[in-house]
Write a protein that holds these residues in place. Structure first.
Motif, PDB file in Angstrom:
ATOM      1  N   ALA A  52       0.471 -34.046   0.561  1.00 26.85           N
ATOM      2  CA  ALA A  52       1.337 -33.033   1.200  1.00 26.85           C
ATOM      3  C   ALA A  52       1.447 -33.305   2.704  1.00 26.85           C
ATOM      4  N   LYS A  54       2.823 -31.593   4.980  1.00 21.99           N
ATOM      5  CA  LYS A  54       2.657 -30.427   5.872  1.00 21.99           C
ATOM      6  C   LYS A  54       1.236 -30.365   6.427  1.00 21.99           C
ATOM      7  N   ALA A  55       0.259 -30.852   5.654  1.00 20.83           N
ATOM      8  CA  ALA A  55      -1.135 -30.782   6.089  1.00 20.83           C
ATOM      9  C   ALA A  55      -1.483 -31.928   7.024  1.00 20.83           C
ATOM     10  N   TYR A  94      10.046 -29.275  -1.541  1.00 18.04           N
ATOM     11  CA  TYR A  94      10.156 -27.842  -1.842  1.00 18.04           C
ATOM     12  C   TYR A  94      10.352 -27.107  -0.529  1.00 18.04           C
ATOM     13  N   ARG A 143      10.056 -23.386  -8.371  1.00 20.69           N
ATOM     14  CA  ARG A 143       8.692 -22.909  -8.105  1.00 20.69           C
ATOM     15  C   ARG A 143       8.562 -21.518  -8.702  1.00 20.69           C
ATOM     16  N   HIS A 184       7.200 -25.868 -10.786  1.00 14.46           N
ATOM     17  CA  HIS A 184       6.247 -26.052  -9.692  1.00 14.46           C
ATOM     18  C   HIS A 184       5.478 -24.758  -9.503  1.00 14.46           C
ATOM     19  N   HIS A 186       2.467 -23.331  -6.673  1.00 13.92           N
ATOM     20  CA  HIS A 186       1.460 -23.544  -5.620  1.00 13.92           C
ATOM     21  C   HIS A 186       0.833 -22.184  -5.368  1.00 13.92           C
ATOM     22  N   GLY A 221      -0.675 -27.614  -4.140  1.00 10.21           N
ATOM     23  CA  GLY A 221      -1.890 -28.004  -3.416  1.00 10.21           C
ATOM     24  C   GLY A 221      -2.913 -26.879  -3.454  1.00 10.21           C
ATOM     25  N   GLY A 222      -3.844 -26.954  -2.485  1.00 14.65           N
ATOM     26  CA  GLY A 222      -4.882 -25.928  -2.409  1.00 14.65           C
ATOM     27  C   GLY A 222      -6.125 -26.282  -3.207  1.00 14.65           C
ATOM     28  N   GLU A 253      -0.290 -31.990  -5.643  1.00 13.06           N
ATOM     29  CA  GLU A 253       0.118 -32.396  -4.296  1.00 13.06           C
ATOM     30  C   GLU A 253      -0.828 -31.805  -3.237  1.00 13.06           C
ATOM     31  N   PRO A 254      -2.084 -32.261  -3.241  1.00 10.61           N
ATOM     32  CA  PRO A 254      -3.020 -31.770  -2.237  1.00 10.61           C
ATOM     33  C   PRO A 254      -2.660 -32.281  -0.842  1.00 10.61           C
ATOM     34  N   GLY A 255      -2.989 -31.504   0.167  1.00 10.21           N
ATOM     35  CA  GLY A 255      -2.799 -31.939   1.548  1.00 10.21           C
ATOM     36  C   GLY A 255      -4.150 -32.047   2.232  1.00 10.21           C
ATOM     37  N   GLU A 256      -4.806 -30.893   2.322  1.00  8.69           N
ATOM     38  CA  GLU A 256      -6.108 -30.836   2.994  1.00  8.69           C
ATOM     39  C   GLU A 256      -7.108 -31.827   2.387  1.00  8.69           C
ATOM     40  N   TYR A 356      -3.892 -29.794   9.272  1.00 13.09           N
ATOM     41  CA  TYR A 356      -3.473 -28.471   9.758  1.00 13.09           C
ATOM     42  C   TYR A 356      -3.845 -28.195  11.219  1.00 13.09           C
TER      43      TYR A 356
HETATM   44  C1  PLP Z   1       4.170 -26.216  -1.866  1.00 14.99           C
HETATM   45  C2  PLP Z   1       2.885 -26.730  -1.294  1.00 14.99           C
HETATM   46  N1  PLP Z   1       2.381 -27.890  -1.759  1.00 14.99           N
HETATM   47  C3  PLP Z   1       1.237 -28.406  -1.271  1.00 14.99           C
HETATM   48  C4  PLP Z   1       0.533 -27.767  -0.270  1.00 14.99           C
HETATM   49  C5  PLP Z   1      -0.730 -28.394   0.257  1.00 14.99           C
HETATM   50  O1  PLP Z   1      -1.804 -27.529   0.147  1.00 14.99           O
HETATM   51  P1  PLP Z   1      -3.258 -27.943   0.646  1.00 14.99           P
HETATM   52  O2  PLP Z   1      -3.110 -28.614   1.947  1.00 14.99           O
HETATM   53  O3  PLP Z   1      -3.970 -26.632   0.758  1.00 14.99           O
HETATM   54  O4  PLP Z   1      -3.836 -28.816  -0.410  1.00 14.99           O
HETATM   55  C6  PLP Z   1       1.028 -26.552   0.243  1.00 14.99           C
HETATM   56  C7  PLP Z   1       0.327 -25.846   1.325  1.00 14.99           C
HETATM   57  O5  PLP Z   1       0.686 -24.794   1.780  1.00 14.99           O
HETATM   58  C8  PLP Z   1       2.243 -26.021  -0.275  1.00 14.99           C
HETATM   59  O6  PLP Z   1       2.770 -24.896   0.215  1.00 14.99           O
END
Ligand code: PLP
Length: 398
Positions: A52, A54-55, A94, A143, A184, A186, A221-222, A253-256, A356
């Motif tokens: 992910a 975003k992370a 997404y 989603r 999807h 999350h 993710g998460g 789709e993990p980020g952290e 993050y």
């Molecule tokens: C749609 C979606 N996918 C993946 C993630 C990644 O989550 P994480 O970094 O907690 O694994 C997020 C985090 O907010 C998300 O909103």
């Protein structure tokens, strides 16, 4: 919130004076170790694993991520562009709501375009059909919100009451399912395996009538998969069953978890005084560099922080309140027992700052952005990837 990461790993032997201040330092070896775990889960479970952005979107590390994972997930046009420019593999996009003017390019760049409501898919049907007619190849996902909350903190719980995130699963109909290729979900944040299993138990009953019709199911993710005590064997068995039950390809789709404990943010004490306790102003700002410290809130772990029963010199053992150089009274990181004397010029570092934090920095108050360094704890190679200057601050304003 309590952070469940904060293992110093190889940073325990990193000499902070090798980099400027403030600076993010990411350990490529730790990143690879996390990615190996994720790739192993992926292979043993027979699923697809995305990272992910975003992370963690330090794009200079994209080749490392591409060596192990199947692609990335993005949150809209700009991350999708970044993915197209630098990252290998699939792109799953997404966004809670797309803008009409962004969608064409998103459909061109992405392999999976995931919508937040069935109404958005209906509304953009002409744009989707036109993109397909010109030869773009992508599939469409929805989603869903399984309406099953597992989070302790509503701000980080997409299934909290009245959440805007995800189409309520109890509203899903045959007509909606006809519009989509995949589902999807999350729903988690820094969680273990059990919350995922409980969530799927709920979602299973709602989705079962359409099993066999979904090309894929994406579990978002998460998932704290790379944390040492995560229940990976249980996850793998669960994912295999899920694939069999649903007949769908499973995505995570993990980020952290990609960058867990893979980076530090190091800073310098600028000034100190006494106000009922020792107070220090540093060149790290909670609000500009680690906004989750205030937003979550949480207390980041400090590299080498003294624990009270190990303090030998009480003069150095008292907690110091550390804060940033901005005008915000609440720009406080926390109270720490420093591993160094509390005096101007001394260096320190916060652990687990690769995800993050780097993606959330701002230049509020004209506070400089931390530079970005890549270290490899296996070879000791160290490279300054990017240093920021006044022009970066000026360039965001007009
Ligand atoms: C749609 C979606 N996918 C993946 C993630 C990644 O989550 P994480 O970094 O907690 O694994 C997020 C985090 O907010 C998300 O909103």
């Amino acid at each position: 919130m309590e952070t469940r990461a904060g293992d110093p790993g190889a940073f325990a032997r990193f000499d902070l004076s090798r980099v400027d201040s403030p600076a993010f330092v990411v350990d490529a070896a730790k990143l690879r170790a996390n990615l190996r775990i994720l790739a192993d889960v992926r292979d043993r479970a027979g699923i697809r694993m995305l990272s992910a952005l975003k992370a963690f979107s330090m794009w200079s590390t994209a080749p490392i991520i591409g060596e192990y994972l199947d692609g990335v997930c993005t949150s809209g046009l700009w991350e999708a562009r970044l993915a197209g420019e630098f990252y290998d593999g699939e792109i799953a996009t997404y966004c809670a709501a797309y803008k009409a003017e962004d969608l064409d390019e998103i459909l061109r760049l992405s392999d999976h375009v995931i919508f937040n409501t069935a109404m958005q898919i209906e509304r953009f049907r002409p744009v989707i059909e036109a993109a397909r007619a010109r030869g773009d190849s992508f599939d469409i996902g929805l989603r869903v919100n399984p309406l099953h909350a597992e989070g302790d903190v509503p701000r980080y719980d997409p299934c909290a009451p009245h959440s805007r995130l995800g189409f309520p699963i109890d509203q899903l109909t045959d007509a909606h399912v006809d519009l989509i290729d995949g589902i999807h979900m999350h729903t988690l944040c820094e969680q273990d395996f059990e919350p995922l299993r409980r969530t799927w138990d709920v979602a299973f009953d709602w989705l079962e009538p359409w099993f066999g019709q979904f090309k894929w199911l994406n579990l978002g993710g998460g998932h704290h998969i790379t944390r040492a005590d995560y229940q990976r064997d249980e996850l793998i068995a669960f994912l295999r069953d899920m694939r069999e039950d649903t007949g769908a390809e499973i995505y995570m789709e993990p980020g952290e978890a990609v960058a867990l404990d893979a980076g530090i943010l190091t800073g310098t004490i600028l000034d100190t005084h006494w106000n009922g306790m020792p107070v220090a102003v540093t060149d790290i700002s909670a609000t500009c560099h680690m906004p989750d410290v205030i937003e979550a809130p949480y207390r980041p772990a400090m590299l080498g922080e003294q624990v009270p029963d190990e303090i030998v010199d009480e003069g150095q053992g008292g907690a110091v309140r550390l804060g940033g150089p901005s005008c915000l009274a609440g720009d406080v990181i926390g109270d720490y027992r420093l591993p160094v004397p509390c005096e101007p010029g001394r260096r320190f570092a916060f652990l687990d700052q690769a995800h993050y934090s780097m993606v959330k920095t701002t230049t509020f108050n004209g506070v400089p952005l931390p530079s970005i360094w890549l270290w490899d704890s296996e070879t000791d190679a160290l490279e300054c990837i990017r240093a920021f200057g006044y022009e970066d601050f000026r360039g965001r304003l007009s």
